[in-house]
Design an enzyme around this catalytic site. Structure first.
Site, PDB file in Angstrom:
ATOM      1  N   GLU A  21       0.816  -1.223   0.000  1.00 41.78           N
ATOM      2  CA  GLU A  21       0.000   0.000   0.000  1.00 41.78           C
ATOM      3  C   GLU A  21       0.851   1.276   0.000  1.00 41.78           C
ATOM      4  O   GLU A  21       0.556   2.235   0.715  1.00 41.78           O
ATOM      5  CB  GLU A  21      -0.955   0.011   1.197  1.00 41.78           C
ATOM      6  CG  GLU A  21      -1.929  -1.158   1.232  1.00 41.78           C
ATOM      7  CD  GLU A  21      -2.872  -1.201   0.034  1.00 41.78           C
ATOM      8  OE1 GLU A  21      -3.201  -0.127  -0.508  1.00 41.78           O
ATOM      9  OE2 GLU A  21      -3.268  -2.310  -0.359  1.00 41.78           O
ATOM     10  N   VAL A  22       1.910   1.296  -0.814  1.00 38.53           N
ATOM     11  CA  VAL A  22       2.718   2.511  -0.930  1.00 38.53           C
ATOM     12  C   VAL A  22       2.610   3.133  -2.316  1.00 38.53           C
ATOM     13  O   VAL A  22       3.252   4.143  -2.595  1.00 38.53           O
ATOM     14  CB  VAL A  22       4.204   2.250  -0.599  1.00 38.53           C
ATOM     15  CG1 VAL A  22       4.372   1.864   0.858  1.00 38.53           C
ATOM     16  CG2 VAL A  22       4.803   1.203  -1.528  1.00 38.53           C
ATOM     17  N   LEU A  26       0.025   2.540  -8.806  1.00 39.65           N
ATOM     18  CA  LEU A  26      -0.094   3.908  -9.313  1.00 39.65           C
ATOM     19  C   LEU A  26       1.159   4.296 -10.080  1.00 39.65           C
ATOM     20  O   LEU A  26       1.085   4.814 -11.205  1.00 39.65           O
ATOM     21  CB  LEU A  26      -0.337   4.881  -8.161  1.00 39.65           C
ATOM     22  CG  LEU A  26      -0.350   6.367  -8.531  1.00 39.65           C
ATOM     23  CD1 LEU A  26      -1.502   6.677  -9.487  1.00 39.65           C
ATOM     24  CD2 LEU A  26      -0.445   7.235  -7.269  1.00 39.65           C
ATOM     25  N   LYS A  46       1.565  -8.150 -13.611  1.00 41.51           N
ATOM     26  CA  LYS A  46       1.605  -8.441 -12.175  1.00 41.51           C
ATOM     27  C   LYS A  46       1.553  -9.958 -12.057  1.00 41.51           C
ATOM     28  O   LYS A  46       0.466 -10.551 -12.075  1.00 41.51           O
ATOM     29  CB  LYS A  46       0.433  -7.789 -11.443  1.00 41.51           C
ATOM     30  CG  LYS A  46       0.595  -7.829  -9.920  1.00 41.51           C
ATOM     31  CD  LYS A  46      -0.424  -6.963  -9.240  1.00 41.51           C
ATOM     32  CE  LYS A  46      -0.266  -7.001  -7.716  1.00 41.51           C
ATOM     33  NZ  LYS A  46       0.843  -6.157  -7.235  1.00 41.51           N
ATOM     34  N   ASP A  63      -5.353  -4.180  -9.357  1.00 46.20           N
ATOM     35  CA  ASP A  63      -4.034  -3.688  -9.746  1.00 46.20           C
ATOM     36  C   ASP A  63      -3.688  -4.150 -11.157  1.00 46.20           C
ATOM     37  O   ASP A  63      -3.190  -3.369 -11.990  1.00 46.20           O
ATOM     38  CB  ASP A  63      -2.965  -4.169  -8.763  1.00 46.20           C
ATOM     39  CG  ASP A  63      -3.126  -3.583  -7.378  1.00 46.20           C
ATOM     40  OD1 ASP A  63      -3.912  -2.625  -7.231  1.00 46.20           O
ATOM     41  OD2 ASP A  63      -2.467  -4.070  -6.441  1.00 46.20           O
ATOM     42  N   GLU A 125       5.290  -5.639 -11.987  1.00 48.90           N
ATOM     43  CA  GLU A 125       5.028  -5.165 -10.622  1.00 48.90           C
ATOM     44  C   GLU A 125       5.029  -6.326  -9.641  1.00 48.90           C
ATOM     45  O   GLU A 125       4.367  -7.347  -9.855  1.00 48.90           O
ATOM     46  CB  GLU A 125       3.679  -4.446 -10.564  1.00 48.90           C
ATOM     47  CG  GLU A 125       3.365  -3.891  -9.185  1.00 48.90           C
ATOM     48  CD  GLU A 125       1.946  -3.363  -9.078  1.00 48.90           C
ATOM     49  OE1 GLU A 125       1.410  -3.357  -7.954  1.00 48.90           O
ATOM     50  OE2 GLU A 125       1.372  -2.979 -10.113  1.00 48.90           O
ATOM     51  N   GLY A 126       5.765  -6.152  -8.556  1.00 51.16           N
ATOM     52  CA  GLY A 126       5.805  -7.161  -7.512  1.00 51.16           C
ATOM     53  C   GLY A 126       4.579  -7.096  -6.613  1.00 51.16           C
ATOM     54  O   GLY A 126       3.575  -6.437  -6.917  1.00 51.16           O
ATOM     55  N   ASN A 185       6.434   8.795  -3.240  1.00 45.19           N
ATOM     56  CA  ASN A 185       4.974   8.882  -3.367  1.00 45.19           C
ATOM     57  C   ASN A 185       4.402   9.404  -2.050  1.00 45.19           C
ATOM     58  O   ASN A 185       4.449   8.715  -1.028  1.00 45.19           O
ATOM     59  CB  ASN A 185       4.381   7.517  -3.700  1.00 45.19           C
ATOM     60  CG  ASN A 185       2.873   7.589  -3.899  1.00 45.19           C
ATOM     61  OD1 ASN A 185       2.362   8.597  -4.374  1.00 45.19           O
ATOM     62  ND2 ASN A 185       2.173   6.537  -3.519  1.00 45.19           N
TER      63      ASN A 185
END
Length: 235
Positions: A21-22, A26, A46, A63, A125-126, A185
């Site tokens: 959640e960072v 996005l 992903k 995501d 994306e991890g 971010n």
């Protein structure tokens, strides 16, 4: 010579975060969008998504859908997110609940298939942070190592982010991978301390700051894309 130059121009990166959640999705979507605006072809992936909803009998992750919406090349959902797990918990636990077992061998194969699309920019994306278990012996970070992918680190600007960012950068480099860059971010309205955190990290991180995404009440991929500079990545 032309084919060699084209191959050299293709770029692929693994996006990880200092925590869950960072803003990894996005930023990943913003990277794709910014590259699209430069006329590049793009693909997002992903490999493992924990936390899915059933849509017409198929598991779908928001995501992964966001990456699909930002990529210029249209691919089937199953190629963008080959492992979709219902429970929104650590991937190895979500897999166990679903009666599945995760492995680097299978995930590497999925990623290699994506690379065959030969997009100008591929973003993988991890899940969560850098040290996320896949099983009792393997970590998701091992996927980036096997693929030899430069890493982009998303730092959620909040209390504790300096420690988390520096430790993650150290782990990435200890795994033999370059930190291609990092993105700040802002997770809340910026204040003087938040700006000082960014300044401190800029002086200490072993990779360039690619951009500072402003805090937004409603996340906007377009706004985030405008905050990023892809020159250090694509040159």
């Amino acid at each position: 010579m032309g084919e060699s130059n084209a191959m050299a121009a293709r770029k692929a990166f693994f996006v990880t975060g200092t925590d869950t959640e960072v803003g990894k999705t996005l930023v990943s979507s913003a990277l794709l969008t910014a590259a699209n605006q430069l006329g590049k072809t793009t693909v997002g992936m992903k490999p493992v998504a924990a936390g899915c909803e059933s849509v017409d009998g198929q598991w779908r992750n928001e995501d992964a859908l966001a990456l699909m919406a930002s990529a210029s090349l249209e691919l089937p959902y199953e190629q963008v997110n080959p492992v979709a797990l219902p429970a929104a918990i650590a991937p190895h636990l979500a897999a166990a609940q679903a009666g599945r077992r995760l492995s680097l061998d299978r995930l590497t194969g999925f990623c290699q298939a994506i690379m065959m699309q030969r997009a100008d920019l591929t973003v993988i994306e991890g899940a969560g942070g850098w040290r996320v278990p896949l099983n009792e012996r393997e970590m998701l970070s091992g996927l980036a190592s096997r693929m030899q992918l430069p890493v982009i680190l998303v730092v959620g600007i909040r209390l504790g982010c300096i420690n988390h960012a520096i430790l993650t950068a150290e782990a990435i480099r200890r795994d033999g991978l370059p930190l291609a860059g990092w993105v700040a971010n802002h997770l809340s309205a910026p204040d003087e301390v938040a700006e000082q955190n960014v300044q401190t990290l800029t002086s200490m991180m072993p990779g360039p700051l690619l951009g500072e995404v402003p805090w937004m009440e409603a996340a906007s991929v377009e706004t985030a894309a405008q905050a990023l500079s892809l020159r250090a990545l694509l040159d």
